[in-house]
Design a protein around this motif. Structure first.
Motif, short mmCIF file in Angstrom:
data_model
loop_
_atom_site.label_atom_id
_atom_site.label_comp_id
_atom_site.label_asym_id
_atom_site.label_seq_id
_atom_site.Cartn_x
_atom_site.Cartn_y
_atom_site.Cartn_z
N ALA A 276 6.63 36.09 -35.08
CA ALA A 276 7.27 35.94 -33.69
C ALA A 276 6.64 34.48 -33.11
N ARG A 277 5.77 33.94 -33.60
CA ARG A 277 5.42 32.62 -32.95
C ARG A 277 6.24 31.38 -33.36
N GLN A 278 7.37 31.65 -34.34
CA GLN A 278 8.08 30.51 -35.08
C GLN A 278 8.91 30.12 -33.82
N GLY A 279 9.13 28.62 -33.96
CA GLY A 279 9.97 27.86 -33.03
C GLY A 279 11.29 27.80 -33.52
N PHE A 280 11.52 28.25 -34.85
CA PHE A 280 12.78 28.15 -35.33
C PHE A 280 12.94 29.12 -36.47
N ASP A 281 14.10 29.46 -36.96
CA ASP A 281 14.41 30.31 -37.86
C ASP A 281 14.00 29.91 -39.56
N VAL A 304 7.28 23.17 -44.40
CA VAL A 304 8.30 24.02 -43.33
C VAL A 304 7.55 25.05 -42.59
N LEU A 305 6.75 24.90 -41.26
CA LEU A 305 6.00 25.78 -40.63
C LEU A 305 6.46 26.09 -39.40
N GLY A 306 6.72 27.20 -38.84
CA GLY A 306 7.34 27.82 -37.67
C GLY A 306 6.52 27.56 -36.43
N CYS A 307 5.13 27.27 -36.17
CA CYS A 307 4.26 26.99 -35.20
C CYS A 307 3.16 26.02 -35.62
N VAL A 308 2.48 25.86 -34.50
CA VAL A 308 1.33 24.91 -34.56
C VAL A 308 -0.11 25.36 -34.99
N GLY A 326 8.45 24.04 -28.90
CA GLY A 326 8.83 24.80 -27.73
C GLY A 326 10.26 24.16 -27.52
N ASN A 327 10.96 24.92 -26.86
CA ASN A 327 12.54 24.31 -26.08
C ASN A 327 13.30 23.58 -27.34
N GLY A 328 13.18 24.26 -28.58
CA GLY A 328 14.18 23.69 -29.31
C GLY A 328 14.08 22.33 -29.94
#
Length: 374
Positions: A276-281, A304-308, A326-328
């Motif tokens: 749920a933390r991912q910033g993109f798919d 390729v990691l979805g969050c920090v 955040g914010n795309g």
């Protein structure tokens, strides 16, 4: 760079043979093989399939030769192929003679299954005359009746004994350009058999878990079996047997080698399972990237990691990295260092361009070093 002895793989010493222009065994790289599944007399379909496997990076390709129509077509297939062709022969020794004359680089046979000593001698003479290697292929599903009666069931000892019996048939005719496989669909049986054979002979070993299954199940079984043997230094060439297209077998084979650091080809992707933390798919992004980066042959790494949470740490260890923000807007790392941001809409295209540019840079550096060495 720090020394990491726990990563060292010490390969089993083995003799080296040549399969066409490809060395197998000794200090040669572990090669990746596959097998066509088209009707061999259909030359166009078979060559088209070989082309797809070549694009995936295959080193050696096996082609089944069950009848005279297949060996008749083999000459055209060998001429069209950019990689050595192994002719798969069962029982009929004349097919082996025809395949050798047609230009096969290797004959896959079981010497004990093709008849009398005189027939084995004929095959050996044809192999020597045409510069063919021979691959002895022992399979738990087709063990000799006498061994099944002796041991009661397929077991590691039976597979090893079968292999050594076949080896002796070739050695009796002063033939030594052979490699051996002792395959089984049972991972434990196959691994134990290969371990026993590795102790009994110094010839190159061809690894495989036969009839492993479909793309997912077969990949898992093959990775466990082939991977564990390679980890302990056993194996000189591999074939991942899948109920899938041959080029998929090649890709899985290279992924096994890349995971163990044995041989790198193309982009090694480090990616998270997403949450749920991912910033993109992440899942769709990785799927798109893997598809669009198949043409890259230069070894490199991409995270390729979805969050920090883990993104920056993984990016420090890869050539190119992206971490969801955040914010795309997402952070791009080059050589482990934060470099710039990229928007959602441009992300995949942008990463592809970065990878292509990095590949060109690495290739140019390698060419300059090679030129300087000359």
């Amino acid at each position: 760079m720090s020394v990491r002895p726990w990563r060292d793989i010490v390969r089993r010493p083995s003799r080296q043979i040549m399969v066409g222009n490809v060395p197998v065994g000794g200090d040669a790289p572990v090669t990746v093989q596959t097998m066509t599944n088209t009707p061999t007399p259909d030359v166009r379909a078979t060559v088209d399939q070989i082309r797809r496997c070549e694009e995936a990076g295959v080193d050696i390709i096996r082609v089944s030769c069950p009848d005279v129509e297949s060996t008749a077509a083999l000459k055209q297939i060998v001429r069209a192929s950019r990689v050595p062709i192994v002719a798969d022969i069962h029982f009929h020794y004349k097919r082996a003679l025809e395949a050798a004359d047609a230009g096969a680089a290797c004959l896959r046979i079981n010497p004990g299954n093709i008849g009398s000593s005189e027939r084995v001698a004929e095959v050996v003479r044809a192999a020597k005359a045409n510069g063919c290697a021979i691959r002895i292929g022992v399979n738990a599903g087709s063990l000799e009746k006498v061994l099944l009666e002796k041991y009661g069931e397929p077991c590691p000892e039976a597979l090893v004994e079968s292999a050594l019996d076949h080896i002796k048939l070739l050695q009796d005719h002063d033939f030594h350009e052979y490699k051996v496989a002792v395959k089984a669909s049972d991972v434990f049986l196959a691994v134990a058999a290969y371990q026993g054979l590795a102790e009994a002979t110094d010839c190159p070993l061809h690894l495989g878990i036969t009839e492993a299954g479909g793309l997912i199940g077969g990949t898992v079984k093959s990775s466990i079996g082939i991977g564990s043997l390679l980890w302990f230094g056993i194996g000189d060439t591999i074939r991942v047997s899948l109920s899938a297209e041959p080029e998929e077998e090649v890709r899985v084979g290279f992924e096994i080698l890349k995971a163990l650091g044995i041989r790198n080809r193309g982009v090694r992707v480090v990616s998270c399972p997403s949450c749920a933390r991912q910033g993109f798919d992440v899942i769709r992004t990785v799927q798109k990237l893997e598809e669009r980066l198949q043409h890259i042959r230069t070894p490199m790494s991409l995270s390729v990691l979805g969050c920090v949470v883990n993104g920056p740490g993984e990016a420090r260890e890869t050539d190119i990295g992206i971490t969801g923000g955040g914010n795309g807007r997402h952070m791009v790392y080059l050589s482990g260092v934060t470099d710039h941001h990229v928007e959602d809409a441009d992300m995949v295209d942008h990463i592809v361009r970065l990878v292509e540019a990095k590949a060109a840079e690495i290739e140019a550096q390698a060419a300059a070093l090679e030129q300087a060495a000359e």
